[in-house]
Motif scaffolding. Structure first.
Motif, PDB file in Angstrom:
ATOM      1  N   ARG A  68      33.286 -54.595 131.895  1.00 10.09           N
ATOM      2  CA  ARG A  68      33.199 -53.242 131.617  1.00 10.09           C
ATOM      3  C   ARG A  68      33.701 -52.200 132.546  1.00 10.09           C
ATOM      4  NH1 ARG A  68      26.778 -53.030 129.140  1.00 10.09           N
ATOM      5  NH2 ARG A  68      27.554 -54.202 127.022  1.00 10.09           N
ATOM      6  N   VAL A  69      33.710 -52.544 133.522  1.00 11.46           N
ATOM      7  CA  VAL A  69      34.506 -51.462 134.575  1.00 11.46           C
ATOM      8  C   VAL A  69      35.859 -51.616 134.482  1.00 11.46           C
ATOM      9  CG1 VAL A  69      35.113 -51.044 137.088  1.00 11.46           C
ATOM     10  CG2 VAL A  69      32.608 -51.826 136.485  1.00 11.46           C
ATOM     11  N   TRP A  70      36.706 -52.745 134.265  1.00  9.29           N
ATOM     12  CA  TRP A  70      38.126 -52.936 133.894  1.00  9.29           C
ATOM     13  C   TRP A  70      38.408 -52.358 132.807  1.00  9.29           C
ATOM     14  CZ3 TRP A  70      40.710 -53.173 137.841  1.00  9.29           C
ATOM     15  CH2 TRP A  70      40.358 -53.992 139.187  1.00  9.29           C
ATOM     16  N   GLY A  71      37.477 -52.460 131.732  1.00 11.18           N
ATOM     17  CA  GLY A  71      37.765 -51.804 130.424  1.00 11.18           C
ATOM     18  C   GLY A  71      37.691 -50.240 130.407  1.00 11.18           C
ATOM     19  N   VAL A  72      36.736 -49.603 131.227  1.00  5.88           N
ATOM     20  CA  VAL A  72      36.795 -48.031 131.303  1.00  5.88           C
ATOM     21  C   VAL A  72      38.071 -47.700 132.099  1.00  5.88           C
ATOM     22  CG1 VAL A  72      35.661 -46.170 132.620  1.00  5.88           C
ATOM     23  CG2 VAL A  72      34.148 -48.013 131.347  1.00  5.88           C
ATOM     24  N   ILE A  73      38.556 -48.458 133.020  1.00  6.61           N
ATOM     25  CA  ILE A  73      39.907 -47.929 134.032  1.00  6.61           C
ATOM     26  C   ILE A  73      40.809 -48.352 133.188  1.00  6.61           C
ATOM     27  CG2 ILE A  73      41.224 -48.922 135.691  1.00  6.61           C
ATOM     28  CD1 ILE A  73      38.867 -49.915 137.245  1.00  6.61           C
ATOM     29  N   TRP A  74      40.876 -49.260 131.957  1.00  5.29           N
ATOM     30  CA  TRP A  74      42.192 -49.437 131.108  1.00  5.29           C
ATOM     31  C   TRP A  74      42.122 -48.286 130.229  1.00  5.29           C
ATOM     32  CZ3 TRP A  74      41.978 -55.396 130.429  1.00  5.29           C
ATOM     33  CH2 TRP A  74      42.247 -56.068 131.670  1.00  5.29           C
ATOM     34  N   LEU A  75      40.611 -47.953 129.881  1.00  2.00           N
ATOM     35  CA  LEU A  75      40.616 -46.935 128.726  1.00  2.00           C
ATOM     36  C   LEU A  75      41.093 -45.460 129.300  1.00  2.00           C
ATOM     37  CD1 LEU A  75      39.376 -46.249 125.706  1.00  2.00           C
ATOM     38  CD2 LEU A  75      37.407 -45.454 127.029  1.00  2.00           C
ATOM     39  N   ILE A  76      41.037 -45.175 130.628  1.00  2.00           N
ATOM     40  CA  ILE A  76      41.488 -44.023 131.099  1.00  2.00           C
ATOM     41  C   ILE A  76      42.850 -43.899 131.256  1.00  2.00           C
ATOM     42  CG2 ILE A  76      41.323 -42.742 133.243  1.00  2.00           C
ATOM     43  CD1 ILE A  76      38.517 -43.429 133.482  1.00  2.00           C
ATOM     44  N   GLN A  77      43.450 -45.112 131.728  1.00  2.00           N
ATOM     45  CA  GLN A  77      44.832 -45.157 131.805  1.00  2.00           C
ATOM     46  C   GLN A  77      45.736 -45.165 130.546  1.00  2.00           C
ATOM     47  OE1 GLN A  77      44.944 -49.248 133.849  1.00  2.00           O
ATOM     48  NE2 GLN A  77      45.471 -48.144 135.722  1.00  2.00           N
ATOM     49  N   ALA A  78      45.035 -45.671 129.509  1.00  2.00           N
ATOM     50  CA  ALA A  78      45.620 -45.505 128.085  1.00  2.00           C
ATOM     51  C   ALA A  78      45.582 -44.070 127.598  1.00  2.00           C
ATOM     52  CB  ALA A  78      45.002 -46.356 126.943  1.00  2.00           C
ATOM     53  N   LEU A  79      44.436 -43.438 127.936  1.00  2.00           N
ATOM     54  CA  LEU A  79      44.409 -41.851 127.699  1.00  2.00           C
ATOM     55  C   LEU A  79      45.274 -40.957 128.313  1.00  2.00           C
ATOM     56  CD1 LEU A  79      40.554 -41.498 127.461  1.00  2.00           C
ATOM     57  CD2 LEU A  79      42.065 -41.296 125.563  1.00  2.00           C
ATOM     58  N   ILE A  80      45.629 -41.376 129.519  1.00  2.00           N
ATOM     59  CA  ILE A  80      46.455 -40.825 130.293  1.00  2.00           C
ATOM     60  C   ILE A  80      48.101 -41.071 129.951  1.00  2.00           C
ATOM     61  CG2 ILE A  80      47.607 -40.650 132.725  1.00  2.00           C
ATOM     62  CD1 ILE A  80      44.879 -41.233 133.877  1.00  2.00           C
ATOM     63  N   PHE A  81      48.303 -42.129 129.628  1.00  2.44           N
ATOM     64  CA  PHE A  81      49.596 -42.590 128.941  1.00  2.44           C
ATOM     65  C   PHE A  81      49.843 -41.653 127.560  1.00  2.44           C
ATOM     66  CE2 PHE A  81      50.008 -46.966 130.892  1.00  2.44           C
ATOM     67  CZ  PHE A  81      50.273 -46.719 132.000  1.00  2.44           C
ATOM     68  N   MET A  82      48.732 -41.641 126.726  1.00  2.00           N
ATOM     69  CA  MET A  82      48.930 -40.876 125.642  1.00  2.00           C
ATOM     70  C   MET A  82      49.317 -39.484 125.875  1.00  2.00           C
ATOM     71  SD  MET A  82      46.325 -40.949 122.244  1.00  2.00           S
ATOM     72  CE  MET A  82      47.274 -40.067 120.447  1.00  2.00           C
ATOM     73  N   ALA A  83      48.453 -38.915 126.838  1.00  2.00           N
ATOM     74  CA  ALA A  83      48.809 -37.479 127.151  1.00  2.00           C
ATOM     75  C   ALA A  83      50.153 -37.196 127.945  1.00  2.00           C
ATOM     76  CB  ALA A  83      47.447 -36.828 128.234  1.00  2.00           C
ATOM     77  N   GLY A  84      50.214 -38.095 128.623  1.00  2.00           N
ATOM     78  CA  GLY A  84      51.708 -38.094 129.372  1.00  2.00           C
ATOM     79  C   GLY A  84      52.774 -37.967 128.270  1.00  2.00           C
ATOM     80  N   GLY A  85      52.635 -38.759 127.500  1.00  2.00           N
ATOM     81  CA  GLY A  85      53.856 -38.967 126.055  1.00  2.00           C
ATOM     82  C   GLY A  85      53.912 -37.674 125.422  1.00  2.00           C
ATOM     83  N   ILE A  86      52.602 -36.820 125.336  1.00  2.00           N
ATOM     84  CA  ILE A  86      52.873 -35.752 124.466  1.00  2.00           C
ATOM     85  C   ILE A  86      53.367 -34.750 125.472  1.00  2.00           C
ATOM     86  CG2 ILE A  86      51.396 -33.643 123.801  1.00  2.00           C
ATOM     87  CD1 ILE A  86      49.287 -35.923 122.770  1.00  2.00           C
ATOM     88  N   LEU A  87      52.865 -34.460 126.709  1.00  2.00           N
ATOM     89  CA  LEU A  87      53.303 -33.503 127.724  1.00  2.00           C
ATOM     90  C   LEU A  87      55.332 -33.846 127.796  1.00  2.00           C
ATOM     91  CD1 LEU A  87      50.613 -33.483 130.417  1.00  2.00           C
ATOM     92  CD2 LEU A  87      51.400 -31.653 128.845  1.00  2.00           C
ATOM     93  N   ILE A  88      55.365 -35.062 128.120  1.00  2.00           N
ATOM     94  CA  ILE A  88      56.963 -35.334 128.405  1.00  2.00           C
ATOM     95  C   ILE A  88      57.549 -34.766 126.728  1.00  2.00           C
ATOM     96  CG2 ILE A  88      58.634 -37.302 128.378  1.00  2.00           C
ATOM     97  CD1 ILE A  88      56.563 -38.739 129.934  1.00  2.00           C
ATOM     98  N   GLY A  89      57.178 -35.073 125.768  1.00  2.00           N
ATOM     99  CA  GLY A  89      57.714 -34.642 124.535  1.00  2.00           C
ATOM    100  C   GLY A  89      57.907 -33.282 124.575  1.00  2.00           C
ATOM    101  N   ILE A  90      56.825 -32.734 124.841  1.00  2.00           N
ATOM    102  CA  ILE A  90      56.930 -31.022 124.955  1.00  2.00           C
ATOM    103  C   ILE A  90      57.889 -30.624 126.068  1.00  2.00           C
ATOM    104  CG2 ILE A  90      55.732 -29.042 125.451  1.00  2.00           C
ATOM    105  CD1 ILE A  90      53.061 -30.237 124.345  1.00  2.00           C
ATOM    106  N   VAL A  91      57.920 -31.017 127.243  1.00  2.00           N
ATOM    107  CA  VAL A  91      58.825 -30.682 128.298  1.00  2.00           C
ATOM    108  C   VAL A  91      60.319 -30.940 128.016  1.00  2.00           C
ATOM    109  CG1 VAL A  91      59.426 -31.199 130.730  1.00  2.00           C
ATOM    110  CG2 VAL A  91      56.868 -30.815 130.125  1.00  2.00           C
ATOM    111  N   CYS A  92      60.504 -32.177 127.582  1.00  2.00           N
ATOM    112  CA  CYS A  92      61.991 -32.428 127.533  1.00  2.00           C
ATOM    113  C   CYS A  92      62.740 -32.276 126.138  1.00  2.00           C
ATOM    114  CB  CYS A  92      62.026 -34.146 127.580  1.00  2.00           C
ATOM    115  SG  CYS A  92      61.321 -34.865 129.114  1.00  2.00           S
ATOM    116  N   PHE A  93      62.002 -32.160 124.990  1.00  2.00           N
ATOM    117  CA  PHE A  93      62.588 -31.888 123.701  1.00  2.00           C
ATOM    118  C   PHE A  93      62.291 -30.594 123.100  1.00  2.00           C
ATOM    119  CE2 PHE A  93      61.887 -36.701 123.934  1.00  2.00           C
ATOM    120  CZ  PHE A  93      62.932 -36.937 124.183  1.00  2.00           C
ATOM    121  N   LYS A  94      62.996 -29.598 123.405  1.00  2.00           N
ATOM    122  CA  LYS A  94      62.899 -28.147 123.241  1.00  2.00           C
ATOM    123  C   LYS A  94      63.854 -27.674 121.964  1.00  2.00           C
ATOM    124  CE  LYS A  94      59.886 -26.495 126.139  1.00  2.00           C
ATOM    125  NZ  LYS A  94      58.584 -26.305 125.611  1.00  2.00           N
ATOM    126  N   ASP A  95      64.628 -28.624 121.472  1.00  2.00           N
ATOM    127  CA  ASP A  95      65.266 -28.312 120.407  1.00  2.00           C
ATOM    128  C   ASP A  95      64.769 -27.985 119.045  1.00  2.00           C
ATOM    129  OD1 ASP A  95      67.798 -28.673 121.912  1.00  2.00           O
ATOM    130  OD2 ASP A  95      68.242 -30.467 121.049  1.00  2.00           O
TER     131      ASP A  95
END
Length: 271
Positions: A228-255
């Motif tokens: 369960r601890v590893w599950g929580v860690i992977w869950l947090i990492q997945a959330l970070i990845f998703m948020a990171g994808g959104i931020l990268i999209g905002i920063v990199c693609f301004k057209d």
């Protein structure tokens, strides 16, 4: 004179820092096109959540669920190749399950690569979904991933049907309005992939609706934390990845939408 030089340097540094701060603010501030993309992401999340829990409508998500399972198994396989494992096969089954059979490799790398790999793929697709040309490039990368997966899953009929069907859908969207709507398909696949990872981690490891999972096998190997601890860690990492994808999209693609359309017309045009 030295004092005046120091003042000039300090003033120049302050101006430079101010420009950097203002530029960073502008990059993080979404424009009108990006705001619409963020709204679409929100609509996707709500729609997926509704379709997921309505039995007679959930079949709409079924092929995309299987695709995410394919990303998951592909993550295991790619990590296996990178750690010198021999990949014997990849299999998908109609019950949204899958298996990657390999020998060798490093289990503490290959086991978490399923969830983390599919969530990373989802985040990358979300970022590319902010731009039409980037979405076209993402499709080419996906084509390579599909070919590799088909080789590993060449004896699994369901995988062939899924990938060929998904490839046909991507090609169809590529030819609609010079690929302008293609980015919404890529965006949907990215959101679906990340949400499926979150659901799967919660279902398999935190809620413990299955007896064994990647997290339980990983916990057995490491011996330092329960699954369960590893599950929580992977869950947090997945959330970070998703948020990171959104931020990268905002920063990199301004057209703007018009600028994206014009650039996309000159990158592998349909006519």
């Amino acid at each position: 004179m030295p004092a005046l030089a120091d003042v000039a340097v300090a003033a120049a540094n302050e101006v430079h820092e101010h420009v950097v701060r203002e530029t960073a603010k502008q990059r993080l501030n979404p424009n009108a096109t990006q705001v619409r993309t963020l709204i679409v992401i929100g609509v996707y999340i709500v729609a997926i959540a509704i379709l997921w829990h309505v039995s007679f409508l959930s079949w709409i998500l079924y092929p995309f669920k299987l695709l995410t399972v394919g990303f998951h198994e592909g993550g295991h396989a790619i990590a296996g190749v990178l750690t010198c494992a021999r990949i014997h096969s990849i299999e998908l089954d109609p019950d949204e399950g899958g298996a990657t059979r390999m020998s060798g490799g490093i289990p503490w790398i290959t086991l978490p690569a399923g969830y983390l790999g599919s969530s990373l793929i989802g985040a990358a697709l979300i970022a590319c979904g902010f731009d039409t040309k980037a979405s076209k490039i993402a499709c080419l990368v996906l084509a390579g991933f599909f070919l590799i997966t088909l080789w590993w899953a060449r004896r699994n009929l369901l995988t062939w049907v899924l990938i060929l069907g998904m490839a046909g859908l991507i090609v169809a969207f590529w030819f609609i309005a010079d690929g302008i709507v293609l980015r919404y398909l890529i965006l949907f696949i990215g959101v679906m992939s990340d949400l499926y990872v979150l659901w799967d981690v919660i279902d398999d490891t935190i809620a413990r609706k299955v007896n064994t999972s990647d997290a339980s096998h990983f916990a057995d190997i490491c011996g330092c934390c329960p699954s369960r601890v590893w599950g929580v860690i992977w869950l947090i990492q997945a959330l970070i990845f998703m948020a990171g994808g959104i931020l990268i999209g905002i920063v990199c693609f301004k057209d703007s939408a018009a600028e994206q359309s014009e650039k996309a017309k000159h990158f592998l045009p349909t006519m």
